[in-house]
Every structure is written in C-alpha cells, then in structure tokens.
Motif scaffolding. Structure first.
Motif, PDB file in Angstrom:
ATOM      1  N   ARG A   1      -4.404  -7.999  -8.108  1.00 28.54           N
ATOM      2  CA  ARG A   1      -5.423  -6.985  -7.893  1.00 28.54           C
ATOM      3  C   ARG A   1      -4.793  -5.606  -7.739  1.00 28.54           C
ATOM      4  O   ARG A   1      -3.791  -5.440  -7.071  1.00 28.54           O
TER       5      ARG A   1
ATOM      6  N   ARG B   1       0.869  -1.178   0.000  1.00 25.77           N
ATOM      7  CA  ARG B   1       0.000   0.000   0.000  1.00 25.77           C
ATOM      8  C   ARG B   1       0.907   1.229   0.000  1.00 25.77           C
ATOM      9  O   ARG B   1       1.856   1.301   0.772  1.00 25.77           O
TER      10      ARG B   1
ATOM     11  N   THR C   1      -1.324  -7.830  -4.484  1.00 22.98           N
ATOM     12  CA  THR C   1      -2.228  -6.687  -4.414  1.00 22.98           C
ATOM     13  C   THR C   1      -1.424  -5.396  -4.303  1.00 22.98           C
ATOM     14  O   THR C   1      -0.499  -5.314  -3.499  1.00 22.98           O
TER      15      THR C   1
ATOM     16  N   GLU D   1      -2.058  -1.252  -3.777  1.00 25.15           N
ATOM     17  CA  GLU D   1      -3.045  -0.216  -3.469  1.00 25.15           C
ATOM     18  C   GLU D   1      -2.367   1.153  -3.483  1.00 25.15           C
ATOM     19  O   GLU D   1      -1.395   1.375  -2.759  1.00 25.15           O
TER      20      GLU D   1
ATOM     21  N   GLU E   1      -5.672  -1.410  -6.934  1.00 28.30           N
ATOM     22  CA  GLU E   1      -6.699  -0.518  -6.407  1.00 28.30           C
ATOM     23  C   GLU E   1      -6.130   0.888  -6.299  1.00 28.30           C
ATOM     24  O   GLU E   1      -5.008   1.058  -5.840  1.00 28.30           O
ATOM     25  N   THR E   2      -6.880   1.866  -6.731  1.00 25.16           N
ATOM     26  CA  THR E   2      -6.453   3.246  -6.538  1.00 25.16           C
ATOM     27  C   THR E   2      -7.581   4.035  -5.908  1.00 25.16           C
ATOM     28  O   THR E   2      -8.718   3.995  -6.378  1.00 25.16           O
ATOM     29  N   LEU E   3      -7.249   4.717  -4.834  1.00 26.01           N
ATOM     30  CA  LEU E   3      -8.171   5.689  -4.258  1.00 26.01           C
ATOM     31  C   LEU E   3      -7.517   7.038  -4.477  1.00 26.01           C
ATOM     32  O   LEU E   3      -6.414   7.273  -4.015  1.00 26.01           O
TER      33      LEU E   3
ATOM     34  N   SER F   1      -8.196  -8.180 -11.221  1.00 26.16           N
ATOM     35  CA  SER F   1      -9.252  -7.205 -10.953  1.00 26.16           C
ATOM     36  C   SER F   1      -8.664  -5.862 -10.564  1.00 26.16           C
ATOM     37  O   SER F   1      -7.556  -5.778 -10.042  1.00 26.16           O
ATOM     38  N   SER F   2      -9.393  -4.821 -10.857  1.00 25.74           N
ATOM     39  CA  SER F   2      -8.928  -3.493 -10.484  1.00 25.74           C
ATOM     40  C   SER F   2     -10.100  -2.595 -10.147  1.00 25.74           C
ATOM     41  O   SER F   2     -11.201  -2.766 -10.661  1.00 25.74           O
ATOM     42  N   THR F   3      -9.828  -1.634  -9.292  1.00 26.33           N
ATOM     43  CA  THR F   3     -10.829  -0.646  -8.907  1.00 26.33           C
ATOM     44  C   THR F   3     -10.167   0.716  -8.870  1.00 26.33           C
ATOM     45  O   THR F   3      -9.064   0.848  -8.350  1.00 26.33           O
ATOM     46  N   ILE F   4     -10.818   1.697  -9.437  1.00 20.21           N
ATOM     47  CA  ILE F   4     -10.331   3.067  -9.295  1.00 20.21           C
ATOM     48  C   ILE F   4     -11.480   3.890  -8.736  1.00 20.21           C
ATOM     49  O   ILE F   4     -12.578   3.910  -9.298  1.00 20.21           O
TER      50      ILE F   4
ATOM     51  N   SER G   1     -13.013  -4.814 -13.902  1.00 18.57           N
ATOM     52  CA  SER G   1     -12.526  -3.495 -13.545  1.00 18.57           C
ATOM     53  C   SER G   1     -13.705  -2.576 -13.298  1.00 18.57           C
ATOM     54  O   SER G   1     -14.711  -2.643 -13.996  1.00 18.57           O
TER      55      SER G   1
END
Lengths: 400, 473
Positions: free
Chosen positions: B318, B265, B291, B293, B320-322, B347-350, B379
C-alpha cells in the motif's frame, strides 16, 4: 556568464555542459503550444513529444507527409434541410479563419487539402431536421479533409458528420458559432478496421452562443481527434460529449483544449469509453486553461473508462491550468474501472441471462452521456453499435 | 586510507595537490569552489575516503548527468547555472556564521518560527542536523541502538556498513534515473542512513534538519532507509535556508526499501527560502503487505519539483501520499506523487491540497500506473486547490495509465476560491479579514496537518499565518 568571473583556480571544464543558462524552458501554459499553417514548423513526431507520447506514430507516418487526395476513393454526400447550404471551394490560406494547425498531421492536412467543404447555417434559421454529411472511403484512400462549419447568428441547428469505410484521413474541421447561435455537431467515426484518422477540430464560440460538440468513435485502426475551443465573447457555452468503444488492436484518442479567455463562459466536458480485447488502447486528454481575464468561469471535465477484458489500456489525463481565483468553479474527475461483477450478479439473480445483463450494464454506463446527446437518430445508432460491439465478445462468460 | 585509494587510482595523487577551495583554511563558504568537473567529483570522494566503487559510481553518474537533457516539462529551470554552484562546502565553515549575521527580516522570521530554540531542543532529543554538505550532529537513543537500529549520516553509513550500503544504494533510484538523480549520485554528501531490523518498532520519529547557509550552495543529501520485515519507522525532515540575491540548488535523493509487512512514514516540511531550487527525487519500494506513507509539505523554495513515488512490488502493498503545497509571490510548487502498481491487490491513495496566493503557482503533477497483472488494485487521487486572490495560479496534471482490467481507479480535482460567505461569517464574529483568511486556509489543510507530529503541525500553522500575512487588502 558568472562561471568564468567566479572561477577561482584550477581546471573547470567549461563547455562540459551545454544545458545551463540558455537552456530550454518548458511550456509554462497550454496556450504556449505552437500553432502554424506551415508544415515545416512541425517536425515529424517520434512519439517522445508531449502531445504524441500516447500515439502509435509509426503507423501514422503517411499522414505526416504532404500528399494529394485520392479523389476517386472518397465520396462525400450531403443531406441538407432548409436554411443550411453546403458548398465546395478552395481552402485559401486561412480557411474560415478559426483553425490553425497545432501539430504536424493537421498542418499536413491543411496544406494538402484541395477542397474545403463549407456548411453554413443561415442566421436565425432553425431547421427541424439535422444536416448530414456522409464521408465514405474505399481501399485506404488518402483524404485531406477541410470542413468549415458556420452557424449564423441566433440560428439553431444540428449537424452530423458520419465517417465510414476505409481511409487514411487527415482533417481539419473549423467551427464558427456566431453570437447567440446554438449548434449541435455530431462527429461519428464508424471506420473500417484498417482506417487511420487524425483530425483537428477548432471551435470559436461567440457571445451567448453555445456549442454542443459530440464525438462518437467506434471504428478505425487509429483515430485521434483533437478539439480546441475558444470563446470570442462573454456568456459562451461549450458542452463536449464523447462516447468511444475500443476493440482489440484499436487506438482511439481524444484530446480537448478549452481556452477560457473572456469572462463568464462555461465548459462542461464528459467522455466515456469502453475497452475490450487485447491491445485496445484509449487515450483521453482534457486540458482546460482559465486565463487571468476569465473571471466567472465555470468548468468541469469528466472521463470514465470501463475496461471489459484483460490486455486493454486506458490513459486518462485531465489537466487544469487556472490563472485567476475569481471563478465560479473548476474541477475534473477521471476514473477507470472494470466491469462490476456485482451488478451482473444482481441482474442474473433476477433471471436475466448473462449476455443480456452485460449489455444492460454497459448500456447503463454510457446512458448518462448518450441521454445528453439529444439527437434521437444518433442515440439509437450508438446504442445499436454498442450492442453490436458487445455481441462481438468472443467469450461472454464472466472473465474473472 | 588515502594511500590505499591512491594506489587504486593513481590519477588521484595529482588531483590531491590542487586543494582548490577545499582546504580547511578556506573558512567561509564564499571561498568554496564553484563548478562541476570530474576533478570536483573525485575530490569529494577522496575527502570522504570512499571505496573505489563509490568513486567510480560517482564518475559514471557525472557522465550520465552531462548526457541527459534538462527536463522538457515542468517549471522554468533556466535560473540554474551548474557551473556557478558550490558542490561541496565543508561544514566547519558554519562556525563563521550565526543567526546574527543574517539579514534582519530573515532573522525575525526564524525567531518567530522558534527554529533556533527548536533546533536546540531537538539536539537534546536526538536528531540529525545537516549543515551545508555534511551532517554536523547525529544522535540516537541508546535503547534503539541496542535493538540494532542504525541511524547515521550517510557518509558514516558507507564507512561503517558498507555491505548493506552497497546492496541498496542506487537500487531504488539508479544513477541514470533522471538528470538530477544523476547529479546527486555524482556529488552526494550527507543525508541519513537508517536501518531498522525485523519487527522493531521505532515509536518516536527520527528527525533530520537540513540547512543551506552558503550562497549558490548546492546541497545534495542522500538518504537511504531500509525497514526490514515487520518493522516500523517514522522519519521527519525539515529544511531552511537564508535568502540571498542569487540562487541555491537543493537536489536530494531519498531511497526507501520497505520490506514485507513493514511500514515507513516519511514526513517533510520543506521551507527553503525562495531563492532555492528544490529538485528532489524520492522513491520507495514496497514488498508484500508493506506500507509506505509520504507526508509532503512544500511551503518554501523558489521552484520545487518533487513527486514522491511508491513502487508497489508485492501483493497487498500500500502506498499513500498526503501532499500540501503553498505558493506565494514568485514561487512555483510543482509537486505531486507517483504510484506504480506492479503486483496484484495493491492499493494507493494520493491526497493533495494546495493554496496559491500573491501570484504564486501551485501545480499538482502525478502519475498512477497500474501494470499488467496487477489485478484487484485500487487507486484514488484527490486534488483540491484553493486560490485566495485573482493573480495566483493553480494547475492539475494527473496522469493515469491503467493496463489491467480488474482495477478501480479514480481521480478528482476541485479548484475553488475562498467564499465570501465564510469570510463574512468569521468577520461578523470579530475576526479581522486576515485572521479569517488564515483560519479558512488552516481548515482547508487540516486533514493533512493532523497527520503531522505535534511540533510540525504547530510549525505548519505558524507558517500558514506567515504566508497569509499581507494576503488580504
């Protein structure tokens, strides 16, 4: 420059850089993109330009150079109800005064066009039947199209432009929706598989006028339709609907730019596409600009892509530029997904054969757009075409 | 050491004689040398006693930098004058400066942020602090060191762990990746070098604190983090600079290698003063089951162009970006994220939230690319923007490139203004309009703020209040 004044001692390689100071400034807004009637103002695209980066420009080369129409190779027929007139004349330098070419292909088509087809709906007219223009090409005929559609004040009409056959077509379509008018324009591309078609649609929407602009692209080797919309008064409304279905080797590209300048206008864009077969490629770019003066704007853009087989590619770029906080709402959504096996399974479990089930699922995917089209003949044609496209699937078994 | 390098590169001897602005007697950053040339690059390398391969790599990167054009997209970067920048400012010069020498309004800001105090505390807790071009302080807890965790400044990392360094340096972001990555590779100095051995979990975040002090300074830190199989580490960085009348450049490169089943992270709270161009390349690679992040807060700077990327190279990796961005007057935050799916079932999340006020501009710019063969990948991208007045601007440029059928990709964006109802509700309960506005904004970014370590969450809240001051009326 300060680098000379501030240099202390020792050799500084002045001139090693040419890129500081007076360097190139990228467009800070979509509105800054160049527009011109002159072909020379646009270089031949090489595919690295922002607005050509998804397009196979090499194959479009014939449409980047000025050339005459193959007048024998293209037939244009018109079916006009009362209140609608079609005439053919010369374009003049500014056509209808709505469109200005925004890329090389459009500028080439503008300059090369020998005939401007004008379709005018009389002010206050409300024909019961749609006006239909049929453009049919043969043997990759060169066509430099220029179509000027004007919907007179407070008229209500439906115009269908149906494209078929084999062409190399660059085209400009100008659409003027005068104050209080309601126009539904449907552009259907059912070209043969060897056709090239690059078109620019420019629409101007008057005060309290509304344009429903529908693009249905099913055939053609490369089809690229760029639609630009601006408002000349408050209360204007734009509804941009699109349906496309790309098969193996087809490139179908749809670009929209909605420029909100007057306050209290709305725009709603929804495009859905399916892809099937190796090398099927779709591009959707939706730009919306809300200028500082456009308070009370309400806008939404949606793009959905359904990828049915391996090897297909869907690019989806919804861009928003907003220069004021006084808006009603702004948003966009884009999704790309595969065929949902669960839906297929559900239908099969109820005794529906697989190919029928697939058809139902894909029809369901398109239904939300198709239902909004509101022109029964067109709806039937689209659904039949989708069925045909699915029937062409070489393998109907669940492919992974 | 120096003589060894001179043997390898006889040309260096002559350069060594120049000394230019580099000599120790040049105490203030004001007298540091401006401009960029192969000599400057060689000089940096010589002063750090680097191996020849690094010198060569720097020079190669300089040539790439000179060849590459400025970006044809994004923000207006014409304010950067590469020949007016000081590429290396020896950190001892910091002694010539203190908080008291800063302009009063800036000093007040820092006092209100409690940064001098926090800085002191963090030094006690164990952090890395980079001042100008070099890390002036680093410390790691003994128990972590005994488990084999390496946490050094990057220069020391190269000296003490050359093998690991050479294997990974430039492997995620090659010297020719983009113009600013080339520049960084040519003149990098400082940054953090982190290695976490297999299955070691570093429970307390490693912290780095970056500061630019000299006017027209270019800070080019280089961070390299390697998380070996099954390990976990959280790295936190904060950045500030004083306000001068002309601009500084911060162009960092951060490379992260997340090995099988490891998790990293990386949290940034960027609060550069608004005369800093912040052009940063950050990228991580994720092996199978790993992962990554990114928690990316952009509050300061004049222009930020930063798109932390994750390359998902192994199955079930995986990313992830916040991302959170605030743009006030004269600021352009062009931030976002990039996710490249290069393996099945990744998988990815933005999630991006931005607030613009006072004529500032926030842009979300992102890319999700799903390469052929990455079947079963998912995604999701969500962008929300809040505009609090009529003169600010918010843009969204999300690129999506899907080349595989068996995937799920979604993108959504909304842009809204602060609702009159919410304001009225809070004001009717006795809050001033300003307090109410700050509260609404805090609520808007809360989903991201809660992911931050406590002290950074508090700092973020304070920053929001500062940013919102004068936003109303």
């Amino acid at each position: 420059m300060s680098l000379l004044a501030d240099k202390t001692q020792g050799p500084v390689l002045v001139g090693a850089h040419t890129d500081s100071g007076a360097a190139f400034v990228p467009d800070q807004s979509r509105a800054e993109r160049k527009r011109s009637y002159a072909v020379a103002d646009f270089t031949v695209p090489n595919g690295r330009e922002e607005d050509w980066r998804f397009t196979p420009v090499d194959r479009l080369r014939p449409l980047f150079e000025v050339g005459p129409d193959d007048r024998d190779g293209v037939t244009v027929t018109a079916d006009t109800p009362d209140g609608v007139t079609v005439s053919h004349g010369t374009p003049g330098s500014v056509g209808l005064g709505v469109g200005i070419p925004a890329d090389r292909a459009s500028a080439v088509a503008w300059e090369s066009a020998s005939v401007m087809t004008s379709l005018a709906v009389a002010p206050g007219a409300a024909p019961a039947e749609p006006a239909v223009l049929r453009v049919t090409g043969h043997d990759k005929a060169r066509l430099n199209g220029h179509l000027a559609i004007s919907a007179g004040a407070h008229s209500r009409s439906v115009v269908v432009v149906a494209h078929a056959g084999s062409v190399r077509c660059g085209a400009n379509v100008e659409i003027d929706v005068e104050d209080g008018a309601e126009l539904t324009l449907v552009s259907v591309q059912e070209w043969d598989d060897d056709s090239l078609h690059v078109a620019q649609h420019d629409a101007r929407i008057g005060r309290d006028a509304s344009l429903r602009h529908i693009v249905v692209t099913l055939g053609g080797a490369i089809v690229r339709i760029s639609t630009n919309v601006l408002y000349s008064g408050t209360g204007g409304s734009f509804e941009g609907l699109g349906v496309y279905f790309a098969d193996a080797g087809q490139h179908l590209e749809h670009r929209l730019f909605v420029d909100h300048e007057p306050p209290n206008c709305r725009s709603d864009v929804a495009y859905k596409g399916a892809l099937q077969g190796d090398g099927a490629h779709t591009v959707w770019v939706g730009d919306v600009l809300i200028r500082a003066s456009a308070g009370g704007t309400n806008t939404y853009e949606l793009n959905r892509n359904l990828v049915l087989t391996d090897g297909a590619r869907a690019d989806s770029v919804p861009n928003l530029e907003i220069e004021t906080g006084q808006i009603e709402g702004a948003g966009h959504a884009s999704a790309t997904g595969r065929f949902d096996d669960e839906q297929l399974f559900y239908l099969q479990a109820r005794g529906i054969p697989e190919d029928t089930a697939r058809r139902l699922v894909v029809r369901g995917f398109f239904a939300s757009i198709v239902q909004r089209i509101g022109v029964p003949e067109i709806v039937e044609r689209i659904m039949a075409a989708i069925d045909r496209e699915l029937g062409a699937t070489p393998q109907t078994e669940a492919d992974g | 050491m120096t003589s060894h390098i001179e043997e390898l590169n006889p040309g260096l001897k002559d350069i060594g004689r120049y000394q230019f602005g580099w000599a120790d007697r040049d105490e203030a950053g004001a007298s540091a040398r401006r401009g960029l040339s192969p000599d400057v690059v060689r000089d940096i390398s010589t002063r750090k006693s680097e191996p020849q391969w690094m010198t060569d790599l720097r020079l190669k990167a300089l040539r790439l930098f000179e060849k590459k054009p400025m970006p044809t997209w994004g923000s207006d970067l014409t304010g950067i004058d590469f020949q007016n920048i000081k590429y290396f400012v020896k950190s001892t010069e910091k002694q010539a400066t203190s908080w008291d020498e800063l302009p009063e309004d800036i000093r007040n800001t820092y006092d209100r942020l409690g940064i001098p105090e926090a800085e002191k505390q963090r030094l006690v807790a164990g952090v890395a602090a980079q001042y100008e071009s070099e890390v002036v302080y680093h410390q790691i807890r003994e128990d972590l060191e005994s488990q084999g965790v390496i946490f050094l400044d990057t220069d020391t990392g190269l000296r003490e762990h050359e093998d690991i360094f050479r294997e990974y340096f430039g492997s995620v972001i090659p010297p020719g990746d983009n113009k600013f990555a080339s520049l960084n590779t040519a003149v990098w100095s400082g940054g953090s070098f982190v290695y976490v051995p297999p299955n070691v979990h570093v429970e307390i975040p490693l912290q780095a604190y970056f500061r630019i002090n000299t006017e027209n300074m270019g800070q080019f830190e280089r961070t390299l983090i390697i998380a070996d199989e099954g390990s976990y580490v959280h790295y936190v960085e904060g950045c500030t600079a004083p306000i001068y009348k002309s601009d500084s450049l911060h162009s960092a490169v951060v490379e992260i290698i997340v090995k099988k089943n490891a998790r990293v992270r990386y949290t940034t709270i960027q609060n550069w003063s608004n005369n800093v161009y912040n052009l940063v390349t950050k990228r991580a690679t994720c092996d199978e089951g790993a992962t990554m992040e990114w928690i990316d807060g952009n509050i300061g700077s004049k222009v930020t162009m930063k798109y932390p990327a994750v390359f998902l190279l192994g199955e079930h990796a995986r990313g992830e970006t916040l991302s959170i961005a605030f743009a006030g007057e004269g600021q352009h935050q062009d931030a976002g994220s990039k996710m490249v799916h290069a393996a099945p079932n990744t998988s990815s999340t933005i999630i991006s939230k931005s607030v613009a006020r006072g004529g500032g501009r926030t842009s979300y710019r992102g890319l999700v690319q799903i390469l052929e063969g990455s079947h079963g990948s998912k995604s999701n991208v969500v962008c929300d923007a809040l505009l609090v007045d009529e003169i600010s601007r918010s843009d969204t440029y999300p690129y999506v490139d899907v080349r595989e059928d068996d995937v799920q990709m979604g993108h959504e964006a909304t842009v809204s203004k602060v609702s009159e109802d919410q304001l009225f509700y809070l004001r009717s309960r006795g809050l001033t309009e300003e307090e109410a506005m700050a509260m609404i904004v805090r609520g808007f970014v809360e989903p991201i703020a809660r992911e931050l370590p406590m002290e950074y969450a508090l700092e973020l809240n304070r920053l929001i209040e500062l940013q919102m001051e004068g936003a109303v009326g």
